[in-house]
Design an enzyme around this catalytic site. Structure first.
Site, PDB file in Angstrom:
ATOM      1  N   HIS A 112     -21.597 103.560  35.838  1.00 54.57           N
ATOM      2  CA  HIS A 112     -22.243 104.873  35.894  1.00 54.57           C
ATOM      3  C   HIS A 112     -21.481 105.866  36.765  1.00 54.57           C
ATOM      4  O   HIS A 112     -21.626 107.089  36.606  1.00 54.57           O
ATOM      5  CB  HIS A 112     -23.669 104.708  36.423  1.00 54.57           C
ATOM      6  CG  HIS A 112     -24.613 105.781  35.957  1.00 54.57           C
ATOM      7  ND1 HIS A 112     -24.236 107.081  35.757  1.00 54.57           N
ATOM      8  CD2 HIS A 112     -25.943 105.738  35.647  1.00 54.57           C
ATOM      9  CE1 HIS A 112     -25.272 107.795  35.350  1.00 54.57           C
ATOM     10  NE2 HIS A 112     -26.322 107.010  35.278  1.00 54.57           N
ATOM     11  N   SER A 113     -20.657 105.387  37.683  1.00 54.86           N
ATOM     12  CA  SER A 113     -19.915 106.316  38.541  1.00 54.86           C
ATOM     13  C   SER A 113     -18.877 107.111  37.746  1.00 54.86           C
ATOM     14  O   SER A 113     -18.404 108.148  38.212  1.00 54.86           O
ATOM     15  CB  SER A 113     -19.221 105.554  39.674  1.00 54.86           C
ATOM     16  OG  SER A 113     -18.270 104.632  39.171  1.00 54.86           O
TER      17      SER A 113
END
Length: 520
Positions: A166-167
């Protein structure tokens, strides 16, 4: 509603040079870029979220074709050819550092003995469940693709599971990036067509504003500030003490590191459009409404209400726990997306595109209860969404998070984020997909099913449209929801009941009768 922030100046990165065996190489000078505060949060041990995009392919996957295409497209995106360097536990700054990419380590093809598999669907479900027990290797860029050559039905001959940390970006941006890698099967050079919401032109806005009386404008502004004040106050209260009082909360505490059972069901998008037109709302209103209805049906059964019970909704509600508080936390990227055309140009022509996590919070309440008129679920959802649209909650929560990060550091900001997630129950999203059939590197897709794991919420619900289909995807903590297929069925059955109610009440014009809600 789009929220615009000042665009950060991007550093110029030299072109990638391709060498043999799918290995990517840069000029000797390494390029570094610090992670944004929002991206740093996703590297905490209890918020290590991985996004999954499940793609049903109509043909077997040509691995050599994919390996030849990826260096020319996906790997031109800096995030997909960069390592995350640094250690938060040692107080080190996290940075993106460009690196070499060995595709053989990012494309995983398990050996599958299909002849001895009784249920291909269960095999895929278990495969994803076991995948959710693992995390991406930080010694290489944080993504991989799992290719499963397994026939599910006559339409699906193989599956691709695209896993991304998700980063690298928010869910909407990453799905947009995935779509930018696809092309229409009817026109292999054309990008997918994505439905867009009609926006009133500036001239019409000005004309309407001149017609409106000043008292109406004043009332609109006062409502905006009042809604924003209440939403921010609720956000602060949730961070401090206000917890969900929900039957779906885990008794074991935080569930971010528990594996997730991910299930999905495909049904007719046209049925949702019929209901949308009947109540004058949006597809998002219908998605939220049938979710609330499905959850209510699921919990009603859990508390001893038989579906064939002739008791009215008031009597059945007496068996529910009192004062249920059930909320979803939405992470919304306030950095505007340039769209799939901009992303496609970035990968193919080395142009720039808006990218990155700049996330604000929205707390979305879910109404749980039994209604005699199924359309009331949709009306209540529409009222909730309309009110949230008339609020600056996401802007203020983003601003508050940035201020806390700068003044007190990542630890305090992370602690607040942890409490927000610990005090809520659900994560919810509704993503718009292509209007026509698309192919991923030439492989036509039968369906798309996005989800995630690693989030601290007990239940993740995603809706994804594709052509004339809608897919609802659940990622659940099995300690809380041991029968996710039943909840999936309850959501789809709720759409059937809502559709029948709209037809019975004469809210649908020029309707040709069909047999209930179409599942695919």
């Amino acid at each position: 509603m789009e929220f615009v922030t000042r665009r950060r100046k991007k550093r110029m990165i030299k072109p990638i040079k391709v060498i043999d065996k799918g290995l990517m190489k840069f000029d000797e000078e390494e390029k570094e870029e610090p992670l944004s505060p929002s991206s740093i949060v996703f590297h905490k041990p209890n918020f290590n979220i991985h996004i999954l995009a499940i793609m049903g392919c109509k043909t077997l996957v040509d691995l050599e074709l994919c390996k030849s295409k990826i260096p020319l497209t996906l790997l031109k995106h800096p995030r997909f050819s960069s390592l995350v360097v640094g250690d938060l536990s040692k107080g080190e700054e996290l940075k993106w550092v460009r690196t070499e990419v060995d595709l053989d380590k990012h494309i995983i093809v398990p050996n599958i003995d299909s002849e001895n598999i009784v249920s291909p669907e269960k095999y895929v479900e278990d495969y994803i469940y076991n995948l959710s027990k693992t995390t991406l290797d930080k010694s290489r860029p944080l993504w991989d693709i799992h290719i499963l050559h397994l026939k599910l039905n006559e339409d699906v001959k193989a599956l691709g599971i695209f896993r991304i940390h998700h980063s690298l970006g928010d869910g909407t941006s990453l799905i947009s990036l995935l779509l930018a890698l696809t092309r229409k099967t009817s026109d292999p050079k054309a990008l997918p067509t994505i439905p867009t919401q009609k926006i009133m032109s500036n001239d019409n806005k000005i004309r309407k504003g001149l017609i409106c009386r000043s008292i109406f404008v004043l009332w609109w502004v006062l409502q905006l500030f009042w809604n924003t004040f209440n939403d921010v106050l609720m956000f602060v209260a949730t961070a401090l003490f206000l917890k969900d009082n929900s039957p779906l909360k885990s008794s074991l505490g935080r569930v971010s590191n528990t594996p997730r059972r991910i299930v999905y069901k495909i049904f007719s998008l046209d049925d949702m459009k019929l209901v949308k037109n009947a109540i004058g709302g949006t597809i998002n209103d219908v998605a939220l409404g049938i979710t609330q209805a499905g959850l209510s049906r699921y919990l009603s059964r859990k508390y001893g209400n038989d579906e064939n019970n002739i008791e009215d909704s008031t009597e059945k509600m007496k068996k529910f726990p009192k004062n249920i508080r059930l909320r979803s936390v939405l992470l919304i990227n306030i950095r505007p997306s340039g769209g799939i055309q901009a992303l496609a140009d970035m990968m193919e022509k080395d142009t720039e595109a808006k990218w990155g996590n700049s996330l604000g919070y929205v707390l979305l309440p879910f109404t749980i209860g039994l209604r005699d008129d199924p359309l009331d679920y949709i009306r209540e959802a529409k009222a909730t969404v309309d009110r949230k649209k008339h609020s600056l909650e996401v802007n203020y929560t983003f601003f508050m998070a940035e201020v806390v990060m700068k003044l007190f550091g990542i630890k305090v900001a992370s602690a607040i984020s942890d409490r927000i997630n610990a005090h809520t129950t659900i994560a919810f999203s509704n993503l718009v997909g292509p209007m026509e059939e698309i192919g991923f590197y030439g492989h036509p897709l039968a369906f798309l099913a996005p989800s995630s794991y690693g989030q601290p919420n007990e239940l993740m619900i995603n809706f994804q449209s594709y052509i004339n289909k809608m897919t609802v995807v659940l990622a659940v903590d099995e300690e809380v929801i041991p029968d996710p297929h039943q909840l999936c069925d309850d959501i789809v059955e709720s759409l059937k009941l809502v559709k029948e109610a709209a037809i019975t009440q004469g809210l649908v014009k020029d309707f040709v009768a069909t047999k209930g809600c179409q599942t695919i």
